[in-house]
Scaffold this motif. Structure first.
Motif, PDB file in Angstrom:
ATOM      1  N   ILE A  46      32.840   4.921  34.427  1.00  0.00           N
ATOM      2  CA  ILE A  46      31.481   4.424  34.207  1.00  0.00           C
ATOM      3  C   ILE A  46      31.334   3.018  34.760  1.00  0.00           C
ATOM      4  N   LEU A  47      32.371   2.196  34.639  1.00  0.00           N
ATOM      5  CA  LEU A  47      32.272   0.810  35.114  1.00  0.00           C
ATOM      6  C   LEU A  47      32.386   0.722  36.641  1.00  0.00           C
ATOM      7  N   PHE A  48      33.291   1.542  37.253  1.00  0.00           N
ATOM      8  CA  PHE A  48      33.583   1.338  38.670  1.00  0.00           C
ATOM      9  C   PHE A  48      33.279   2.550  39.550  1.00  0.00           C
ATOM     10  N   LYS A  69      30.679  -1.925  23.196  1.00  0.00           N
ATOM     11  CA  LYS A  69      30.142  -1.631  21.864  1.00  0.00           C
ATOM     12  C   LYS A  69      30.121  -0.135  21.595  1.00  0.00           C
ATOM     13  N   THR A  70      29.616   0.651  22.528  1.00  0.00           N
ATOM     14  CA  THR A  70      29.520   2.099  22.319  1.00  0.00           C
ATOM     15  C   THR A  70      29.911   2.829  23.597  1.00  0.00           C
ATOM     16  N   LEU A  71      30.490   4.019  23.411  1.00  0.00           N
ATOM     17  CA  LEU A  71      30.782   4.947  24.503  1.00  0.00           C
ATOM     18  C   LEU A  71      29.977   6.203  24.246  1.00  0.00           C
ATOM     19  N   THR A  72      29.023   6.533  25.123  1.00  0.00           N
ATOM     20  CA  THR A  72      28.187   7.726  24.964  1.00  0.00           C
ATOM     21  C   THR A  72      28.531   8.688  26.094  1.00  0.00           C
ATOM     22  N   ILE A  73      29.092   9.860  25.742  1.00  0.00           N
ATOM     23  CA  ILE A  73      29.570  10.832  26.730  1.00  0.00           C
ATOM     24  C   ILE A  73      28.580  11.986  26.814  1.00  0.00           C
ATOM     25  N   GLY A  86      28.752  12.846  33.197  1.00  0.00           N
ATOM     26  CA  GLY A  86      28.535  11.417  33.148  1.00  0.00           C
ATOM     27  C   GLY A  86      28.460  10.894  31.731  1.00  0.00           C
ATOM     28  N   GLY A  87      27.937   9.653  31.577  1.00  0.00           N
ATOM     29  CA  GLY A  87      27.831   9.036  30.271  1.00  0.00           C
ATOM     30  C   GLY A  87      27.330   7.608  30.401  1.00  0.00           C
ATOM     31  N   ALA A  88      27.415   6.845  29.313  1.00  0.00           N
ATOM     32  CA  ALA A  88      26.888   5.477  29.293  1.00  0.00           C
ATOM     33  C   ALA A  88      27.795   4.603  28.452  1.00  0.00           C
ATOM     34  N   PHE A  92      34.927  16.569  26.425  1.00  0.00           N
ATOM     35  CA  PHE A  92      33.940  15.909  25.586  1.00  0.00           C
ATOM     36  C   PHE A  92      32.533  16.204  26.104  1.00  0.00           C
ATOM     37  N   HIS A  93      31.595  16.386  25.172  1.00  0.00           N
ATOM     38  CA  HIS A  93      30.187  16.479  25.544  1.00  0.00           C
ATOM     39  C   HIS A  93      29.355  16.071  24.325  1.00  0.00           C
TER      40      HIS A  93
END
Length: 874
Positions: free
Chosen positions: A46-48, A4-8, A69-71, A14-15
């Motif tokens: 992020i997943l692995f 749904k969303t990529l938060t970096i 990192g990110g979410a 990217f930041h």
């Protein structure tokens, strides 16, 4: 599952950036370096998990120093989850939150949510880019066939590998038409032993007769070999003496001409004569000089013409005579300075010829430049050393990697052993069911055995420590390769800086290693230039002094002024000498007369010593002594030559050659020795041929041994054949059971994948290719005209479209078991325009079933977009 969303927080360039995605088709459009590959790697990381710091090029750590990192927010089974990952050990610090129930879950739950998906399967199938599509050419045909055949059975790689190993082990034991397998060889050996035993029983008496003759021939052969070796030594010695005959003749000639040495004509005697002659010559020279002095003194009364010209102007000339020593010294200095200047000019010209470029000498380094060059060279040496160390480390890692490769297939762990137990249990149930009464019981037992084996194949984890160790080595190798590339760039940068300095100082044509020597030469050339300037100044001053003196002298003595320097200085010195000699002439004549008497006595004594030296040797002239002395030297030289020839021949050969009358006799001896050697050789050859014949007859009769030995060998072979047969049956039955189990597990999905891939491939190629066919040995595609093509016959773009069709078909068919988003990162660069549009249309079609994230630099998709569009800027 869909994102749904990529938060970096911070990843690459990217930041503090958030991207919103839909469940269907999503377009992220941007030019090169806008971050498309960065976003792809962000989702995988992020997943692995993040790659280790040994692979900085894959980590994408933030360039501005922000939090790494990110979410991600994703939906799975109608439940919303948020997973965040920040810098930390073991792939990063993970936080998992269930947004639907507002609960924080343990990080270990994330792999279970993604199961059976792992990073390797996700990157190979669901992350699509041009390099991965291009692997369809680098992969072998058989590897591609195996991948398509077993793609429906997730996790079956281990059991497929075990089945292949068992097949190979069985093939090494027995093949119906084989020659090299163990059981095939044992069967042939058994038949051969049986035939040999039959022959041995029938030929026992003949065997012993041939055996006795063989022993006699062997003793005869040994005697002949000894005789042949002795005769070969004789022949070799005579051949050597024949080749040395010319040397012996030269030694004999020198021996005949040799005469006894005569005393009194050695090098010491010649030196003594030279000393006596030198004393005589010196006495004569002294006598002649004194005679000249007295004659000069006697003629002093007759004054030279230039002295008579001097007397009227003595008052004007005498002040100039007082300057004569200084002027003479200046003239000598002038000559010396000219010589020095010529030498300086020669050396400067040599340096210019060696180092000047287009007539321009290089410039010297300043102190700061020298320090900078030293620092750059030290850094360059250090970088080269580090690169060599890194290369050694990489070689060691590669060796360890190769050493682990064979062990990988055999590495086990408790979980893998557990799988073997389940597989064994399933095999036992399956075999046991065959002995049950009634078809129904047999069917139920067979199904139960397949179920037990299926559980062991797909529900038990089979990863091994060896595989994890191999992955760690792979990470280390990639890290070493990255460091090697970094050191290469550093070395190129340091080399470029040195090239810039060399060009700026005119040293572009000189290697860096020679700069130090070049700087020394430049310093020497500058010193030579300064010395030339100083010498020119001194020459000008001295020349002016000499010129002024000659001009002043020309005003009072015009005739002397026209003379050269040597004549002028001599005439002026004569004037000075005559001035004083007029006063002391009478006393000097008396002194010279006394010295003449002494000189005459010295000459007489020296002449008597030379005469005595010659008379003691019965000689009259000095030349006679040197003739005799030269003869003695030639005799000594001949004696040395004779000794050298004797040493070359050797005492034994020299003594033997002295017993031979001439070369013909020696050659006759050699021919006799060669003939005898040939006779012995012929006898030995005949004996050897007979022994070979006997050995063949004995081998034909007995082959491999006596009757008892052959019977025992055949019985032992029967035991070995029984053991080999049991091993072959176990390996073959186990392999067939594994293949049957996996076929039952994946057979229902593989046809669906192939059918779906055929449909997608037709759409991608505008129905130019309409069918994909997979057999046990080949993979081929059918054209619309009915013609079949193999993968190797396709163009690169068409082959990549085949790989894309298979991956999309896998994702669609397996969505119920493995639902993951498809991520495509500029994967269509080798597609033409029409097939690229067909690919976009196909993605839009399958986006109704699975999420598709298309990252591309192709801005034309904006007009065709049927889903969410996000712009990326560089």
């Amino acid at each position: 599952m869909y994102l749904k969303t990529l938060t970096i927080y911070g990843f690459g360039h990217f930041h503090d950036r958030t991207f919103t995605l839909d469940a269907g088709l999503n377009y992220l459009v941007g030019p090169n370096e806008a971050g498309k590959s960065t976003l792809t790697q962000f989702i995988v990381a992020i997943l692995f998990g993040f790659p280790t710091k040994k692979h900085p090029e894959l980590r994408y750590e933030p360039l501005d120093g922000s939090r790494f990192g990110g979410a991600l927010t994703f939906v799975q089974a109608k439940t919303h989850y948020t997973v965040s990952r920040t810098a930390g050990p073991h792939g990063g610090t993970v936080t998992l939150h269930d947004n639907t129930t507002d609960l924080t879950l343990p990080a270990t739950q994330l792999p279970k949510l993604l199961a059976p998906m792992d990073q390797l399967l996700f990157t190979q199938v669901y992350v699509i880019n041009e390099p991965r599509l291009g692997q369809v050419f680098s992969a072998s045909k058989q590897a591609l066939i195996e991948r398509l055949r077993h793609v429906g059975a997730v996790g079956s790689d281990y059991w497929l590998q075990r089945a292949q190993q068992m097949d190979k082990q069985a093939d090494t034991l027995y093949k119906p038409q084989g020659r090299n397998p163990q059981l095939n060889q044992q069967l042939r050996t058994y038949q051969e032993l049986t035939d040999k035993l039959d022959k041995a029983n029938a030929a026992y008496e003949t065997y012993w007769q041939l055996r006795q003759e063989q022993q006699q021939r062997q003793r005869q052969q040994a005697d002949l070999q000894t005789q042949l070796q002795q005769q070969r030594r004789v022949t070799t010695t005579l051949t050597q003496r024949v080749s040395q005959w010319s040397t012996y003749v030269a030694w004999q000639r020198l021996a005949q001409n040799q005469q006894a040495a005569v005393s009194g004509f050695s090098a010491t005697d010649a030196t003594q004569l030279e000393q006596l002659r030198g004393q005589l010559t010196a006495a004569k020279q002294t006598l002649t000089a004194d005679q000249q002095r007295i004659a000069t003194a006697q003629q002093a009364a007759e004054l030279p013409e230039f002295f008579q010209e001097y007397l009227p102007v003595a008052a004007q000339v005498d002040p100039l005579l007082t300057e004569l020593p200084d002027v003479q010294l200046a003239s000598q200095q002038q000559t010396a300075l000219k010589t020095t200047r010529a030498e300086l000019q020669r050396r400067a010209t040599e340096i210019e010829a060696q180092f000047a470029q287009d007539g321009q000498m290089p410039r010297a380094f300043s102190l700061a430049t020298t320090q900078q060059i030293d620092q750059l060279q030290q850094r360059l040496i250090s970088a080269n050393q580090q690169r060599r160390q890194l290369q050694q480390t990489l070689n060691q890692l590669n060796e360890r990697y190769q050493q682990l490769q064979p062990a990988k297939a055999h590495a086990t762990n408790p979980l893998a052993d557990k799988q073997v137990v389940w597989l064994t249990m399933g095999l036992a149930v399956l075999i046991g069911a065959m002995f049950l009464p009634g078809a129904m019981f047999k069917l139920v037992g067979a199904l139960l055995g397949v179920a037990v084996g299926y559980y062991g194949v797909f529900l038990v984890d089979s990863s091994t420590p060896a595989s994890r160790q191999l992955q760690a080595l792979t990470d280390d190798i990639r890290d070493s390769q990255a460091q090697l590339r970094e050191k290469g760039r550093l070395i190129d940068d340091l080399t470029n800086q040195l090239d810039v300095i060399g060009t700026a100082h005119g040293l572009g044509h000189v290697p860096v290693e020679q700069w130090s020597a070049t700087q020394a030469a430049i310093g020497e050339w500058e010193r030579l230039t300064q010395q030339l300037e100083t010498t020119d100044t001194q020459l000008a001053t001295i020349a002016q002094k000499v010129t002024n003196f000659r001009q002043q002298l020309a005003t009072v003595l015009p005739k002397l002024a026209t003379s050269d320097d040597a004549t002028l200085w001599q005439q002026l010195a004569t004037i000075v000498r005559l001035k004083t000699s007029l006063k002391s002439q009478e006393s000097e004549l008396a002194t010279i007369a006394t010295r003449l008497t002494h000189d005459q006595a010295a000459v007489t004594s020296a002449q008597q010593q030379v005469t005595t030296f010659l008379r003691t040797r019965n000689l009259q002239q000095v030349d006679d002594f040197y003739d005799r002395y030269q003869v003695q030297r030639e005799r000594a030289s001949q004696a040395k030559q004779q000794a050298a020839l004797a040493a070359q021949l050797g005492p034994e050969n020299l003594a033997a050659l002295q017993q031979v009358s001439d070369l013909a006799a020696l050659q006759a001896q050699l021919q006799q020795a060669q003939a005898k050697q040939q006779t012995v050789q012929a006898q030995l050859d005949h004996c050897t041929e007979r022994l070979a014949t006997l050995a063949g007859q004995l081998a034909h009769l007995t082959t491999s041994g006596t009757q008892a030995t052959l019977r025992q060998r055949r019985q032992n072979l029967v035991t070995e054949m029984q053991t080999t047969t049991e091993k072959w049956l176990v390996d073959r039955l186990a392999s067939q059971w594994i293949e049957t189990t996996l076929a039952a597990a994946s057979g229902d999905r593989l046809p669906q994948i192939i059918a779906q891939a055929s449909e997608f491939y037709g759409k991608l190629t505008e129905n130019r290719y309409t069918k994909i066919e997979l057999t046990s040995t080949t993979l081929q595609v059918q054209k619309q005209t009915g013609e079949w093509r193999t993968v190797s016959q396709l163009s690169r773009g068409t082959a990549e479209q085949l790989d894309l069709a298979v991956k999309l078909a896998f994702a669609v068919v397996m969505q119920q078991q493995v639902a993951m988003p498809l991520i495509i990162d500029d994967g269509f660069v080798n597609f033409d325009e029409r097939r690229r549009q067909a690919a976009y249309a196909l993605l839009a079609e399958i986006s109704h079933k699975i999420q598709v994230i298309l990252l591309t630099a192709d801005t034309t998709v904006i007009q065709l977009a049927t889903g969410r569009v996000s712009q990326l800027s560089d």
